[in-house]
Design an enzyme around this catalytic site. Structure first.
Site, PDB file in Angstrom:
ATOM      1  N   ASP A  53       8.717  -1.168   3.539  1.00  0.00           N
ATOM      2  CA  ASP A  53      10.027  -0.531   3.760  1.00  0.00           C
ATOM      3  C   ASP A  53      10.150   0.283   5.052  1.00  0.00           C
ATOM      4  O   ASP A  53       9.252   1.060   5.381  1.00  0.00           O
ATOM      5  CB  ASP A  53      10.328   0.455   2.630  1.00  0.00           C
ATOM      6  CG  ASP A  53       9.934  -0.052   1.253  1.00  0.00           C
ATOM      7  OD1 ASP A  53       9.558  -1.219   1.119  1.00  0.00           O
ATOM      8  OD2 ASP A  53      10.008   0.757   0.306  1.00  0.00           O
ATOM      9  N   GLU A 229      14.898   0.282  -6.616  1.00  0.00           N
ATOM     10  CA  GLU A 229      14.094   0.993  -5.631  1.00  0.00           C
ATOM     11  C   GLU A 229      14.979   1.346  -4.428  1.00  0.00           C
ATOM     12  O   GLU A 229      16.066   0.793  -4.256  1.00  0.00           O
ATOM     13  CB  GLU A 229      12.919   0.115  -5.162  1.00  0.00           C
ATOM     14  CG  GLU A 229      11.993  -0.295  -6.314  1.00  0.00           C
ATOM     15  CD  GLU A 229      10.764  -1.073  -5.872  1.00  0.00           C
ATOM     16  OE1 GLU A 229       9.668  -0.694  -6.275  1.00  0.00           O
ATOM     17  OE2 GLU A 229      10.896  -2.075  -5.145  1.00  0.00           O
TER      18      GLU A 229
HETATM   19  C1  FRU Z   1       9.881  -0.851  -2.245  1.00  0.00           C
HETATM   20  C2  FRU Z   1       8.757   0.057  -2.727  1.00  0.00           C
HETATM   21  C3  FRU Z   1       9.276   1.458  -2.965  1.00  0.00           C
HETATM   22  C4  FRU Z   1       8.048   2.310  -2.775  1.00  0.00           C
HETATM   23  C5  FRU Z   1       7.317   1.566  -1.679  1.00  0.00           C
HETATM   24  C6  FRU Z   1       5.823   1.627  -1.796  1.00  0.00           C
HETATM   25  O1  FRU Z   1       9.440  -1.943  -1.530  1.00  0.00           O
HETATM   26  O2  FRU Z   1       8.158  -0.475  -3.896  1.00  0.00           O
HETATM   27  O3  FRU Z   1       9.887   1.656  -4.217  1.00  0.00           O
HETATM   28  O4  FRU Z   1       8.357   3.607  -2.401  1.00  0.00           O
HETATM   29  O5  FRU Z   1       7.739   0.219  -1.748  1.00  0.00           O
HETATM   30  O6  FRU Z   1       5.213   1.047  -0.689  1.00  0.00           O
END
Ligand code: FRU
Length: 518
Positions: A53, A229
């Protein structure tokens, strides 16, 4: 305590420092090349290792900051930390050292950053200019996720954890991904985060960024599956009308996206600083992208006041195969920054995305520009102009006429092609990557991803091809399809096709784009 010094103690310091310095020297060497197979040339990728992300997108003192989920130790997900890069145009990025490293007890999951302009937090130290950067991230422990604050008084170069962390704790294992926004109507900050497994967005507010009160929540309708998310929340004018503004609540859903796996959903409605009310009928599921590789979006905070845009980026991968994409040295990439707006369509208000206009600066050479020609005339012109390549921008208006299908074949080579097609009969645009090159690394990768478009005998395409990344903006951003592809280097052909000789190419412009890494 300095976050960047936290993990190192006593005798461990010299060894750790040595390792860090050599890792960084390696990263710098890798950055010099930035030319490995499939390495996108005008999209952000880290010099080495795994990214997912985008995090903490913020503009401050002349720089756009991109923080990103980063594993500094390998090309698969793990040891999550915040990587860091800065830019003056959101396209040319300068890599900086890891901003917030993993802590002994927890990883640094996704979150956001804002400018504390008037030192409301009391954490800004410069007396002459009492502003600083504040990041809120998820401290992800084994069975507990809570939100921590870190602050930076040197333009994001070093970060210090707030002494009284966490700043938000619901004592839950799936409470994460805080997005902080400034809510002008009540002159306060709002934080939206998720309870991922419950598919619930939670809203907090604060006047100092350190004390947060839970004010409301928004849940999925019955029947919604998967996790939510990386939420986001912003207000946009509908068709540019300042008297008709709507709030957009974004949740990234894992899995269940139109093309399978992970994707970006949104709701259009109202927000009063505490509660979001969805105005989209429950029968309509709204998705921001119909390709398979656009996830975990994050929008920029504090853009310059003379810039009215709302801009976001997403991670161009999919959790179904993110750890298996066939790149070496690094893995994972960020999308082009996209400007967001809302438009009224016959079936409701929809999010519209366009590549930021700064991308025009990537144009190195115009191959050709055609108006109102047949497909065969266009093909001849493309042949004469020797149009080929793996870094292209294409603008096209197609009028299929009686054709069942018309479109473009990209990255064409021996036995390989990626098809971008339009089927006017079923009002469908699609990307077919089943024969796009390397597809066998994950059973979920090959496939055909489609989006429906409004009733029209014509189609407008704006395409960005960047080695292993394809972003297709349809009808001025009414629909977007983002897909990764892994063709052979030699597959650099491009063709137009139609099953009717009467189809017209109303316009076609193709540019060769340059690399931001050289
Ligand atoms: C989304 C996610 C988020 C989390 C991050 C961990 O891709 O699963 O929810 O904060 O990646 O790397």
């Amino acid at each position: 305590m300095k976050v960047s010094n936290m993990a190192f103690r006593g005798a461990a310091i010299s060894l750790a420092t040595l390792l860090l310095v050599s890792a960084w020297a390696f990263a710098l060497r890798a950055q010099k090349s930035y030319d490995e197979p499939w390495r996108p040339q005008f999209h952000f990728t880290p010099p080495k290792d795994f990214t997912n992300d985008p995090n903490g997108l913020v503009f401050y003192k002349g720089e756009y900051h991109l923080f990103y989920q980063y594993n500094p130790q390998g090309t698969e997900w793990g040891h999550m930390s915040w990587g860091h890069a800065v830019s003056t145009d959101m396209l040319h990025w300068k890599n900086l050292p890891v901003a917030i490293p993993e802590a002994p007890e927890y990883m640094i999951y996704s979150g956001s950053a804002v400018v504390d302009w008037h030192n409301a937090s009391g954490l800004c130290t410069d007396r002459a200019d009492p502003s600083c950067l504040i990041a809120v991230y998820t401290a992800a422990g084994a069975n507990l996720q809570r939100q921590n604050l870190a602050f930076s008084n040197d333009k994001g170069r070093t970060w210090t954890d707030y002494a009284r962390n966490p700043v938000a704790d619901l004592k839950q294992p799936d409470f994460r991904d805080p997005k902080v926004i400034w809510y002008e109507a009540e002159k306060k900050w709002v934080m939206v985060a998720v309870l991922a497994d419950e598919r619930k967005a939670v809203f907090f507010d604060s006047h100092d960024l350190k004390t947060w009160a839970l004010r409301g929540s928004f849940e999925a309708a019955a029947g919604e599956k998967g996790q939510w998310e990386c939420p986001d929340l912003f207000e946009l004018a509908v068709d540019g009308n300042p008297a008709n503004k709507k709030w957009v609540l974004v949740v990234n859903r894992n899995p269940g996206a139109p093309a399978g796996g992970t994707g970006t959903r949104y709701f259009v409605g109202s927000f009063d600083g505490a509660r979001f009310v969805n105005e989209t009928p429950e029968t309509q599921e709204l998705w921001a992208d119909y390709g398979k590789d656009f996830y975990a979006t994050n929008s920029f905070a504090d853009l310059p006041s003379k810039d009215p845009r709302k801009i976001w980026m997403g991670w161009i991968s999919n959790w179904q195969y993110a750890n298996r994409e066939p790149t070496a040295v690094w893995r994972g990439a960020q999308s082009l920054p996209r400007a967001l707006s809302l438009s009224q369509f016959p079936d409701g208000i929809r999010l519209v995305q366009k590549p930021i206009s700064e991308t025009q600066g990537l144009r190195e050479r115009e191959f050709l520009e055609l108006t109102n020609v047949s497909v065969s005339t266009a093909m001849q012109a493309m042949h004469l102009a020797n149009v080929r390549g793996d870094m292209l921008e294409i603008e096209a208006e197609l009028a299929p006429g009686e054709a069942k299908e018309m479109g473009l074949r990209l990255r064409k080579g021996a036995g390989e092609e990626t098809i971008l097609g339009f089927k006017p009969g079923s009002k469908e645009v699609f990307v077919d990557r089943t024969r796009s090159g390397e597809v066998g690394f994950a059973p979920e990768f090959p496939g055909r991803h489609k989006a429906s478009v409004g009733e029209s005998s014509q189609l407008k395409l704006h395409v960005f091809l960047d080695r292993s990344s394809l972003e297709v903006f349809v009808n001025d951003g009414e629909r977007v399809l983002t897909d990764r592809i892994y063709p052979a280097v030699s597959s650099d052909g491009i063709e137009l096709y139609s099953d009717s000789a009467k189809s017209r190419v109303l316009s076609l412009t193709i540019w060769k784009l340059g690399s931001v890494w050289r």
